[in-house]
Design a protein around this motif. Structure first.
Motif, short mmCIF file in Angstrom:
data_model
loop_
_atom_site.label_atom_id
_atom_site.label_comp_id
_atom_site.label_asym_id
_atom_site.label_seq_id
_atom_site.Cartn_x
_atom_site.Cartn_y
_atom_site.Cartn_z
N GLY A 1 -41.75 19.63 -53.13
CA GLY A 1 -40.69 19.00 -52.35
C GLY A 1 -40.07 19.97 -51.38
N SER A 2 -38.82 19.70 -51.00
CA SER A 2 -38.13 20.57 -50.06
C SER A 2 -36.71 20.83 -50.56
CB SER A 2 -38.07 19.93 -48.67
OG SER A 2 -37.11 18.89 -48.65
N ARG A 3 -35.95 21.58 -49.79
CA ARG A 3 -34.57 21.87 -50.15
C ARG A 3 -33.61 20.76 -49.75
NH1 ARG A 3 -34.28 28.32 -48.39
NH2 ARG A 3 -35.48 29.10 -50.19
N VAL A 4 -34.11 19.73 -49.09
CA VAL A 4 -33.25 18.62 -48.69
C VAL A 4 -32.89 17.79 -49.93
CG1 VAL A 4 -33.07 16.53 -47.31
CG2 VAL A 4 -34.25 18.53 -46.39
N ARG A 5 -31.60 17.51 -50.07
CA ARG A 5 -31.12 16.76 -51.23
C ARG A 5 -30.94 15.29 -50.86
NH1 ARG A 5 -25.73 19.13 -53.08
NH2 ARG A 5 -24.87 17.79 -51.46
N HIS A 6 -31.54 14.40 -51.65
CA HIS A 6 -31.44 12.96 -51.42
C HIS A 6 -30.85 12.26 -52.64
CE1 HIS A 6 -33.82 12.98 -47.73
NE2 HIS A 6 -34.78 13.66 -48.33
N THR A 7 -30.12 11.20 -52.40
CA THR A 7 -29.80 10.28 -53.49
C THR A 7 -31.08 9.50 -53.80
OG1 THR A 7 -29.19 8.45 -52.03
CG2 THR A 7 -27.45 10.04 -52.60
N PRO A 8 -31.18 8.85 -54.97
CA PRO A 8 -32.39 8.06 -55.26
C PRO A 8 -32.70 7.03 -54.18
CG PRO A 8 -31.11 8.36 -57.26
CD PRO A 8 -30.28 8.91 -56.14
N ARG A 9 -31.68 6.39 -53.65
CA ARG A 9 -31.90 5.40 -52.60
C ARG A 9 -32.42 6.07 -51.33
NH1 ARG A 9 -27.37 1.15 -50.23
NH2 ARG A 9 -28.72 0.16 -48.66
N HIS B 1 -40.96 8.61 -38.99
CA HIS B 1 -39.92 9.41 -39.62
C HIS B 1 -39.08 10.00 -38.50
CE1 HIS B 1 -37.74 12.17 -42.04
NE2 HIS B 1 -38.39 13.24 -41.62
N GLU B 2 -37.81 9.65 -38.46
CA GLU B 2 -36.97 10.01 -37.32
C GLU B 2 -35.76 10.83 -37.73
OE1 GLU B 2 -36.24 6.15 -35.66
OE2 GLU B 2 -38.13 6.14 -34.54
N ALA B 3 -34.83 10.97 -36.80
CA ALA B 3 -33.64 11.79 -36.99
C ALA B 3 -32.81 11.29 -38.16
CB ALA B 3 -32.80 11.80 -35.72
N ALA B 4 -32.08 12.22 -38.77
CA ALA B 4 -31.25 11.85 -39.92
C ALA B 4 -30.17 12.91 -40.12
CB ALA B 4 -32.11 11.73 -41.17
N HIS B 5 -29.19 12.56 -40.94
CA HIS B 5 -28.15 13.47 -41.39
C HIS B 5 -28.60 13.96 -42.75
CE1 HIS B 5 -24.27 14.95 -40.27
NE2 HIS B 5 -23.67 14.55 -41.37
N LYS B 6 -28.84 15.26 -42.92
CA LYS B 6 -29.42 15.76 -44.16
C LYS B 6 -28.56 16.86 -44.79
CE LYS B 6 -34.22 14.74 -42.92
NZ LYS B 6 -35.61 15.26 -42.85
N THR B 7 -28.61 16.92 -46.11
CA THR B 7 -27.97 18.00 -46.84
C THR B 7 -29.04 18.91 -47.41
OG1 THR B 7 -26.05 16.67 -47.44
CG2 THR B 7 -26.46 18.62 -48.77
N VAL B 8 -29.00 20.18 -47.01
CA VAL B 8 -29.97 21.17 -47.47
C VAL B 8 -29.30 22.01 -48.55
CG1 VAL B 8 -31.40 23.13 -46.81
CG2 VAL B 8 -31.08 21.23 -45.20
N ALA C 1 -36.14 5.61 -49.34
CA ALA C 1 -36.24 5.29 -47.91
C ALA C 1 -37.00 6.39 -47.16
CB ALA C 1 -34.85 5.12 -47.32
N PHE C 2 -36.74 7.65 -47.54
CA PHE C 2 -37.43 8.78 -46.90
C PHE C 2 -38.92 8.71 -47.16
CE2 PHE C 2 -39.07 13.14 -47.60
CZ PHE C 2 -39.03 13.59 -46.29
N GLU C 3 -39.30 8.43 -48.40
CA GLU C 3 -40.72 8.34 -48.73
C GLU C 3 -41.40 7.21 -47.98
OE1 GLU C 3 -40.48 10.03 -53.34
OE2 GLU C 3 -40.56 7.87 -52.94
N ALA C 4 -40.72 6.07 -47.89
CA ALA C 4 -41.30 4.93 -47.18
C ALA C 4 -41.51 5.25 -45.71
CB ALA C 4 -40.39 3.70 -47.34
N LEU D 1 -26.39 18.92 -42.27
CA LEU D 1 -26.83 19.20 -40.91
C LEU D 1 -27.41 17.95 -40.26
CD1 LEU D 1 -28.79 22.48 -41.77
CD2 LEU D 1 -26.46 22.34 -40.87
N ASP D 2 -27.40 17.96 -38.93
CA ASP D 2 -28.12 16.93 -38.18
C ASP D 2 -29.55 17.39 -38.01
OD1 ASP D 2 -26.03 15.04 -37.66
OD2 ASP D 2 -25.19 16.46 -36.22
#
Length: 279
Positions: free
Chosen positions: A160-168, A220-227, A172-175, A237-238
């Motif tokens: 995986g990566s250092r980006v933190r996602h909620t399960p939801r 896969h496009e732009a997003a607001h992400k937490t690393v 959505a990211f995987e899809a 970060l954006d």
């Protein structure tokens, strides 16, 4: 063409590329105007020992990935890149394969994004280049080989990566990632490396196979992400993804809102760099 001749060509081009041209700082005494082996290895994402063995004719059959990385690091033109592939006994990639060539003009643009975390991916989400701040933020990719450099593989079968996602968010990211890869496979249906990647993912990941078989196509496009960084803590970060017209490259850029704690942490990473923070 012999291995020794390939090494001589690499050495000759290395001697002709100045550190300034390659976007590297210039300092200290230099015996020659060209790149040092250590600098070429850093730019290409391969070991110094391997560069040495290539130039001395002791490393045989360099892979297409290695040749592409050397061409990129040496800032070769399209014709020079094709020549380097032929010198390695390889057929230069044609229009039916996923492009992995960063043109000199795009490279100059990337050189100017000093202090910004920038990674360049091909259309199949294989990492081609990461600048020092991107490596400090997301993890040093210099030791990654083969599928380890592919973002889809890392997400479904790797660490995986250092980006933190909620399960939801993760679903959505995987899809979106699978839909994007499906669109790329539609544009490059005979790319053998891409077909092998998709086959491995479908065979070894039930989640990927489910999403792939759903038939969704997208980007896969732009997003607001937490690393989640192991040293400086979380950074929100954006993440903007820019597509290079005509080459299908993806330039991923991470930035922070000015005046925030996230901006301060990103500045700290820029100061400390990969040497201190990335293991």
């Amino acid at each position: 063409m012999t291995t020794a001749e390939f090494g001589k060509v690499v050495r000759r081009w290395r001697d002709q590329v100045s550190p300034e041209t390659a976007g590297l700082p210039v300092g200290g005494h230099r015996r020659a105007a060209g790149l040092r082996r250590e600098e070429l290895a850093l730019l290409a994402g391969i070991s110094v020992d391997y560069v040495t063995r290539l130039e001395q004719g002791r490393a045989t059959n360099p892979s297409a990935q290695v040749v592409e990385a050397l061409a990129r690091a040496l800032r070769l033109s399209g014709d020079e890149r094709a020549h380097l592939f032929r010198m390695a006994g390889l057929v230069p990639p044609g229009p039916e394969t996923v492009p992995a060539y960063i043109t000199p003009s795009v490279q100059r643009l990337l050189d100017r994004l000093v202090g910004t975390a920038v990674g360049v991916y091909d259309a199949a989400w294989t990492l081609l280049m990461a600048n020092p701040l991107y490596a400090a933020l997301m993890g040093d990719p210099s030791g990654w080989r083969g599928n380890e450099r592919n973002g889809v593989w890392r997400n479904f079968l790797g660490p995986g990566s250092r980006v933190r996602h909620t399960p939801r968010e993760q679903r959505a990211f995987e899809a979106a990632l699978v839909a994007d890869l499906r669109a790329t496979a539609g544009r490059y249906p005979v790319d053998q490396h891409l077909r092998r990647l998709v086959g491995q993912l479908r065979t070894n990941s039930d989640r990927f196979a489910e999403l792939w078989d759903s038939g969704a196509v997208g980007r896969h496009e732009a997003a607001h992400k937490t690393v989640e960084h192991p040293q400086v803590g979380p950074l929100t970060l954006d993440c903007d993804v820019l597509t290079v017209e005509g080459s299908d490259l993806r330039i991923m850029i991470y930035t922070a809102e000015p005046g925030t704690q996230d901006a301060e942490r990103l500045e700290l990473l820029a100061v400390l760099g990969t040497q201190t923070l990335v293991g």
